[in-house]
Structure formats: structure tokens, C-alpha cells
Design a protein around this motif. Structure first.
Motif, PDB file in Angstrom:
ATOM      1  N   LEU A  72      35.821  44.804  42.925  1.00 47.17           N
ATOM      2  CA  LEU A  72      36.798  44.278  41.991  1.00 47.17           C
ATOM      3  C   LEU A  72      37.950  45.262  41.858  1.00 47.17           C
ATOM      4  CD1 LEU A  72      34.403  43.065  39.151  1.00 47.17           C
ATOM      5  CD2 LEU A  72      35.418  41.695  40.952  1.00 47.17           C
ATOM      6  N   GLU A  97      40.641  43.122  37.454  1.00 40.16           N
ATOM      7  CA  GLU A  97      39.445  42.279  37.362  1.00 40.16           C
ATOM      8  C   GLU A  97      38.344  42.968  36.556  1.00 40.16           C
ATOM      9  OE1 GLU A  97      39.814  39.814  41.547  1.00 40.16           O
ATOM     10  OE2 GLU A  97      38.909  41.818  41.561  1.00 40.16           O
ATOM     11  N   ARG A 109      39.247  42.668  32.952  1.00 40.60           N
ATOM     12  CA  ARG A 109      39.009  41.307  32.445  1.00 40.60           C
ATOM     13  C   ARG A 109      37.527  41.052  32.159  1.00 40.60           C
ATOM     14  NH1 ARG A 109      43.566  38.594  32.238  1.00 40.60           N
ATOM     15  NH2 ARG A 109      45.263  39.110  33.668  1.00 40.60           N
TER      16      ARG A 109
END
Length: 72
Positions: free
Chosen positions: A7, A11, A14
């Protein structure tokens, strides 16, 4: 061969944001349940509220990092 996917930084943030929001929601529900039951454990209630505020600060920091700066 299946190579592991990594990631990127956004990401990861998040995912972390969603985990923190979920924990914040869970604490909110736990505090409400303690209040409704009237268990009266003030120290536990204060600790939960303090943790909830800490989560809120962490959530705000991540949201700020994910939101691009807009120069007017």
C-alpha cells in the motif's frame, strides 16, 4: 507468481483512519451504554472519554494529511 502488493502512504492512512473511526464509534457506544445503565464508574467513564478525545485528535491529524492544502 503472486507478488505481495504494498500500500502506498495514502492508502495506509485511509485504512488507519477507518480503524480509528471504528474505535471512536465503539467507544461512543460503550460510553452511552455505561451512562444508560448507570453503572456509576466515573473513573472508567473518564478514561473512555479521554481515549475518545485522543482518537478524535488522531483522526483530525490524518484527515488533515489526506486533504490537500488549497492556496487561495
Amino acid at each position: 507468481m503472486n507478488a505481495p502488493t504494498e500500500l502506498n502512504h495514502e492508502e495506509v492512512l485511509r485504512v488507519k483512519l477507518e480503524v480509528l473511526r471504528r474505535e471512536h464509534r465503539d467507544l461512543d457506544e460503550a460510553i452511552a451504554a455505561m451512562h444508560d445503565r448507570g453503572t456509576g464508574d466515573e473513573l472508567a467513564m473518564k478514561r473512555l472519554k479521554k481515549r475518545k478525545l485522543s482518537l478524535k485528535d488522531s483522526i483530525a491529524r490524518i484527515e488533515d494529511e489526506l486533504t490537500p492544502d488549497i492556496i487561495a
